[in-house]
Design a protein around this motif. Structure first.
Motif, PDB file in Angstrom:
ATOM      1  N   VAL A  35       0.838  -1.214   0.000  1.00 33.97           N
ATOM      2  CA  VAL A  35       0.000   0.000   0.000  1.00 33.97           C
ATOM      3  C   VAL A  35       0.866   1.254   0.000  1.00 33.97           C
ATOM      4  O   VAL A  35       0.634   2.196  -0.763  1.00 33.97           O
ATOM      5  CB  VAL A  35      -0.957  -0.012   1.208  1.00 33.97           C
ATOM      6  CG1 VAL A  35      -1.688   1.325   1.330  1.00 33.97           C
ATOM      7  CG2 VAL A  35      -1.966  -1.144   1.077  1.00 33.97           C
ATOM      8  N   SER A  36       1.887   1.265   0.839  1.00 28.52           N
ATOM      9  CA  SER A  36       2.724   2.467   0.937  1.00 28.52           C
ATOM     10  C   SER A  36       3.585   2.661  -0.305  1.00 28.52           C
ATOM     11  O   SER A  36       3.857   3.794  -0.710  1.00 28.52           O
ATOM     12  CB  SER A  36       3.606   2.400   2.190  1.00 28.52           C
ATOM     13  OG  SER A  36       4.397   1.230   2.193  1.00 28.52           O
ATOM     14  N   SER A  37       4.027   1.563  -0.940  1.00 28.32           N
ATOM     15  CA  SER A  37       4.831   1.714  -2.154  1.00 28.32           C
ATOM     16  C   SER A  37       3.996   2.296  -3.285  1.00 28.32           C
ATOM     17  O   SER A  37       4.472   3.144  -4.054  1.00 28.32           O
ATOM     18  CB  SER A  37       5.448   0.377  -2.569  1.00 28.32           C
ATOM     19  OG  SER A  37       4.445  -0.554  -2.924  1.00 28.32           O
ATOM     20  N   MET A  38       2.740   1.853  -3.408  1.00 32.56           N
ATOM     21  CA  MET A  38       1.858   2.454  -4.404  1.00 32.56           C
ATOM     22  C   MET A  38       1.664   3.940  -4.121  1.00 32.56           C
ATOM     23  O   MET A  38       1.666   4.770  -5.041  1.00 32.56           O
ATOM     24  CB  MET A  38       0.506   1.740  -4.433  1.00 32.56           C
ATOM     25  CG  MET A  38       0.513   0.387  -5.101  1.00 32.56           C
ATOM     26  SD  MET A  38      -1.166  -0.251  -5.407  1.00 32.56           S
ATOM     27  CE  MET A  38      -1.760  -0.485  -3.733  1.00 32.56           C
ATOM     28  N   ALA A  39       1.492   4.279  -2.832  1.00 28.08           N
ATOM     29  CA  ALA A  39       1.306   5.684  -2.467  1.00 28.08           C
ATOM     30  C   ALA A  39       2.544   6.508  -2.808  1.00 28.08           C
ATOM     31  O   ALA A  39       2.441   7.640  -3.304  1.00 28.08           O
ATOM     32  CB  ALA A  39       0.991   5.789  -0.977  1.00 28.08           C
ATOM     33  N   LEU A  40       3.717   5.962  -2.549  1.00 23.49           N
ATOM     34  CA  LEU A  40       4.957   6.673  -2.863  1.00 23.49           C
ATOM     35  C   LEU A  40       5.109   6.879  -4.366  1.00 23.49           C
ATOM     36  O   LEU A  40       5.493   7.963  -4.826  1.00 23.49           O
ATOM     37  CB  LEU A  40       6.160   5.898  -2.311  1.00 23.49           C
ATOM     38  CG  LEU A  40       6.421   6.010  -0.812  1.00 23.49           C
ATOM     39  CD1 LEU A  40       7.451   4.977  -0.383  1.00 23.49           C
ATOM     40  CD2 LEU A  40       6.884   7.409  -0.445  1.00 23.49           C
ATOM     41  N   ILE A  41       4.833   5.836  -5.137  1.00 24.77           N
ATOM     42  CA  ILE A  41       4.939   5.940  -6.590  1.00 24.77           C
ATOM     43  C   ILE A  41       4.022   7.041  -7.115  1.00 24.77           C
ATOM     44  O   ILE A  41       4.403   7.846  -7.983  1.00 24.77           O
ATOM     45  CB  ILE A  41       4.597   4.590  -7.254  1.00 24.77           C
ATOM     46  CG1 ILE A  41       5.740   3.591  -7.050  1.00 24.77           C
ATOM     47  CG2 ILE A  41       4.305   4.765  -8.731  1.00 24.77           C
ATOM     48  CD1 ILE A  41       6.978   3.905  -7.857  1.00 24.77           C
ATOM     49  N   ILE A  42       2.812   7.097  -6.595  1.00 22.62           N
ATOM     50  CA  ILE A  42       1.860   8.119  -7.042  1.00 22.62           C
ATOM     51  C   ILE A  42       2.341   9.511  -6.661  1.00 22.62           C
ATOM     52  O   ILE A  42       2.255  10.457  -7.456  1.00 22.62           O
ATOM     53  CB  ILE A  42       0.471   7.838  -6.437  1.00 22.62           C
ATOM     54  CG1 ILE A  42      -0.128   6.580  -7.083  1.00 22.62           C
ATOM     55  CG2 ILE A  42      -0.471   9.025  -6.644  1.00 22.62           C
ATOM     56  CD1 ILE A  42      -1.416   6.115  -6.436  1.00 22.62           C
ATOM     57  N   ARG A  43       2.883   9.643  -5.455  1.00 18.82           N
ATOM     58  CA  ARG A  43       3.330  10.954  -4.985  1.00 18.82           C
ATOM     59  C   ARG A  43       4.468  11.517  -5.818  1.00 18.82           C
ATOM     60  O   ARG A  43       4.519  12.724  -6.103  1.00 18.82           O
ATOM     61  CB  ARG A  43       3.788  10.864  -3.518  1.00 18.82           C
ATOM     62  CG  ARG A  43       2.655  10.735  -2.499  1.00 18.82           C
ATOM     63  CD  ARG A  43       1.921  12.038  -2.256  1.00 18.82           C
ATOM     64  NE  ARG A  43       2.826  13.125  -1.903  1.00 18.82           N
ATOM     65  CZ  ARG A  43       3.396  13.293  -0.698  1.00 18.82           C
ATOM     66  NH1 ARG A  43       3.159  12.412   0.261  1.00 18.82           N
ATOM     67  NH2 ARG A  43       4.177  14.317  -0.458  1.00 18.82           N
ATOM     68  N   VAL A  44       5.408  10.671  -6.225  1.00 19.34           N
ATOM     69  CA  VAL A  44       6.612  11.177  -6.885  1.00 19.34           C
ATOM     70  C   VAL A  44       6.554  11.073  -8.407  1.00 19.34           C
ATOM     71  O   VAL A  44       7.462  11.553  -9.085  1.00 19.34           O
ATOM     72  CB  VAL A  44       7.870  10.445  -6.368  1.00 19.34           C
ATOM     73  CG1 VAL A  44       8.031  10.615  -4.879  1.00 19.34           C
ATOM     74  CG2 VAL A  44       7.835   8.952  -6.716  1.00 19.34           C
ATOM     75  N   SER A  45       5.488  10.467  -8.972  1.00 18.07           N
ATOM     76  CA  SER A  45       5.402  10.329 -10.430  1.00 18.07           C
ATOM     77  C   SER A  45       4.892  11.621 -11.066  1.00 18.07           C
ATOM     78  O   SER A  45       3.868  12.151 -10.637  1.00 18.07           O
ATOM     79  CB  SER A  45       4.454   9.189 -10.805  1.00 18.07           C
ATOM     80  OG  SER A  45       4.953   7.953 -10.379  1.00 18.07           O
ATOM     81  N   PRO A  46       5.563  12.128 -12.096  1.00 17.36           N
ATOM     82  CA  PRO A  46       5.013  13.255 -12.855  1.00 17.36           C
ATOM     83  C   PRO A  46       3.687  12.836 -13.485  1.00 17.36           C
ATOM     84  O   PRO A  46       3.585  11.732 -14.023  1.00 17.36           O
ATOM     85  CB  PRO A  46       6.072  13.519 -13.925  1.00 17.36           C
ATOM     86  CG  PRO A  46       7.320  12.867 -13.420  1.00 17.36           C
ATOM     87  CD  PRO A  46       6.877  11.691 -12.610  1.00 17.36           C
ATOM     88  N   PRO A  47       2.650  13.678 -13.408  1.00 15.00           N
ATOM     89  CA  PRO A  47       1.349  13.294 -13.965  1.00 15.00           C
ATOM     90  C   PRO A  47       1.416  12.858 -15.420  1.00 15.00           C
ATOM     91  O   PRO A  47       0.680  11.968 -15.834  1.00 15.00           O
ATOM     92  CB  PRO A  47       0.512  14.570 -13.806  1.00 15.00           C
ATOM     93  CG  PRO A  47       1.111  15.263 -12.624  1.00 15.00           C
ATOM     94  CD  PRO A  47       2.578  14.976 -12.702  1.00 15.00           C
ATOM     95  N   ALA A  48       2.307  13.464 -16.202  1.00 17.13           N
ATOM     96  CA  ALA A  48       2.390  13.122 -17.623  1.00 17.13           C
ATOM     97  C   ALA A  48       3.133  11.821 -17.879  1.00 17.13           C
ATOM     98  O   ALA A  48       3.226  11.387 -19.029  1.00 17.13           O
ATOM     99  CB  ALA A  48       3.085  14.255 -18.384  1.00 17.13           C
ATOM    100  N   ALA A  49       3.673  11.188 -16.825  1.00 20.07           N
ATOM    101  CA  ALA A  49       4.451   9.952 -17.004  1.00 20.07           C
ATOM    102  C   ALA A  49       3.969   8.842 -16.089  1.00 20.07           C
ATOM    103  O   ALA A  49       4.706   7.901 -15.811  1.00 20.07           O
ATOM    104  CB  ALA A  49       5.932  10.224 -16.756  1.00 20.07           C
ATOM    105  N   ARG A  50       2.729   8.926 -15.616  1.00 22.19           N
ATOM    106  CA  ARG A  50       2.233   7.913 -14.685  1.00 22.19           C
ATOM    107  C   ARG A  50       2.196   6.530 -15.322  1.00 22.19           C
ATOM    108  O   ARG A  50       2.544   5.527 -14.688  1.00 22.19           O
ATOM    109  CB  ARG A  50       0.834   8.305 -14.200  1.00 22.19           C
ATOM    110  CG  ARG A  50       0.839   9.439 -13.182  1.00 22.19           C
ATOM    111  CD  ARG A  50      -0.557   9.938 -12.900  1.00 22.19           C
ATOM    112  NE  ARG A  50      -0.529  10.997 -11.883  1.00 22.19           N
ATOM    113  CZ  ARG A  50      -1.449  11.943 -11.780  1.00 22.19           C
ATOM    114  NH1 ARG A  50      -2.461  11.969 -12.635  1.00 22.19           N
ATOM    115  NH2 ARG A  50      -1.364  12.858 -10.838  1.00 22.19           N
ATOM    116  N   GLY A  51       1.776   6.444 -16.571  1.00 27.13           N
ATOM    117  CA  GLY A  51       1.755   5.151 -17.241  1.00 27.13           C
ATOM    118  C   GLY A  51       3.140   4.586 -17.432  1.00 27.13           C
ATOM    119  O   GLY A  51       3.365   3.395 -17.230  1.00 27.13           O
TER     120      GLY A  51
END
Length: 443
Positions: A118-134
């Motif tokens: 759960v926390s790793s998914m949260a971290l990935i979302i927090r630090v990912s640029p919106p234009a590069a989430r995929g």
């Protein structure tokens, strides 16, 4: 119009990807030897299998608490605590003297595992640029897949050291991961408190209000049933009982599925940043449904391998993209622990229920019917996505500006689709963001 410039991924992303790779290798070391290790305590096959089930059950039961911990303590603390719990409980498994000690220790590992997930998914979302989430989801999923494939290969070379050695090695690897993540994220400007972008709480109720989130939960549940549950339980049975092949061919079929997965994981995630999430979520679910259903009717082993590869292609198309869609729903400046926990629980619930329900159906009808119904569940998920608004259209007031949304009009390269009359699309509880292709939540 020319394609948008490639977005550079932050260093934090690569830290988390490296950690996921090491964790996947370590899990691959332990998983193959665990049932046989349990059998050394003089228990039967059912009790040995329960060791695996206990880990999955604790992941499922503790997921809501993990989500609340992320909300209260923050992503980094829960991530590191979860890894430490898995590390210490895994190391202690090597010292277990009874079956019940091993069962309790693996159950504790399940708690730590869900905290990490759960926390790793949260971290990935927090630090990912919106234009590069995929793209981030694709790279992350690919690294985890490759690590999972290399783990058993590395484990086979340790056979001479006994069944306890993989647990010690996995513990050591996890402790190294803790050090890497602590050092790599400690100075993160994105995660540092007081940087003017403190996360706001994003509740499950807010997530449930989004049609895209409801569709993500359904596709996660369907993937749990088909990819992680029924496939793992039925492929060995189909190979041995229907095709009358050696059990070793089941491992080959699972590897062929993984090859199909690996062939498209990165590309599908990256392209979804340009073309939108829905094309990959719909097409991937349909392709995986066809491959999964075909497994139950394959007349020969080569056809079985072809069906496995097709199912892997479909899974590789939708798996990373549904994680990117989840990030679209939450946004980079929100802390959505309960939302992420429910996403994980939906997959885990499918993994638990799928083999039971489909197994009962297959026992009273046939393997072909069971696999066809499994494919139909994926097809239903695809149909739901057809009528769900494009997730990458969701704009958040506090997110960094998406490069495809610059200007006053709709960029033809943008994944966003406007309303038929070109006016802002406004849903219940939403207000326009000032551009035809965006909408914002009121704050």
């Amino acid at each position: 119009m020319s394609a948008p410039a490639k977005v550079r991924l932050p260093a934090e992303i690569w830290v988390l990807i490296a950690a996921a790779f090491v964790i996947a290798i370590g899990f691959g070391l332990v998983a193959p030897v665990l049932p046989q290790y349990a059998r050394e305590f003089g228990v039967g096959i059912a009790a040995a299998s329960a060791i695996v089930s206990a880990f999955a059950l604790m992941r499922l039961l503790f997921a809501p608490a993990s989500g609340r911990l992320v909300q209260k303590l923050g992503e980094r603390r829960v991530y590191l605590a979860g890894i430490m719990i898995v590390a210490l409980s895994t190391g202690a498994c090597a010292l277990a003297q009874t079956y019940w000690q091993l069962l309790v220790l693996r159950s504790l590992g399940g708690i730590g595992s869900t905290m990490f997930t759960v926390s790793s998914m949260a971290l990935i979302i927090r630090v990912s640029p919106p234009a590069a989430r995929g793209r981030v989801s694709g790279v992350y999923s690919t690294s985890f897949l490759i690590g999972s494939l290399l783990g058993p290969l590395a484990g086979s070379s340790l056979a001479g050291f006994g069944l306890r050695a993989p647990f010690v090695i996995y513990m050591a690897a996890l402790l190294v991961v803790c050090v890497i993540v602590f050092a790599g994220l400690r100075e993160s400007p994105v995660l540092a408190p007081g940087n003017g972008a403190e996360p706001v709480e994003f509740t499950f109720r807010q997530g449930w209000a989004e049609p895209a989130y409801r569709a993500v939960l359904l596709s996660s549940f369907a993937g749990g049933i088909a990819v992680f549950g029924v496939r793992m339980a039925f492929v060995p049975l189909l190979v041995v009982e229907t095709l009358h092949q050696e059990v070793g061919m089941a491992g080959v079929a699972l590897t062929v599925f993984a090859a199909g997965n690996a062939a498209v994981l990165f590309a599908s995630g990256r392209l979804s940043d340009r073309l939108g999430r829905k094309p990959f979520l719909i097409a991937g679910s349909v392709i995986c449904a066809l491959g999964t259903g075909a497994l139950g009717f394959a007349p020969t082993l080569p056809w079985f391998f072809v069906a496995s590869f097709i199912a892997g292609l479909g899974s590789g198309m939708f798996s990373p993209v549904q994680q990117a869609a989840l990030a679209d729903v939450i946004g980079s400046r929100a802390r959505g622990g309960p939302v992420l926990a429910a996403f994980q629980m939906s997959a885990d619930l499918g993994t638990v229920l799928g083999p039971i329900v489909i197994g009962w159906l297959a026992e009273h009808t046939s393997f072909g019917v069971g696999m066809a119904v499994t494919g139909a569940v994926l097809a239903v998920s695809a149909v739901v996505w057809v009528f769900t608004p494009e997730p990458s259209r969701i704009a958040h007031p506090d997110d960094p500006e998406h490069p495809d949304h610059a200007g006053d009009g709709i960029d033809p390269q943008c994944a966003c689709d406007g309303s038929p009359d070109g006016k802002p699309v406004v849903r219940d509880g939403m207000v326009p963001a000032g551009r035809p292709s965006d909408y914002h939540r009121p704050q």
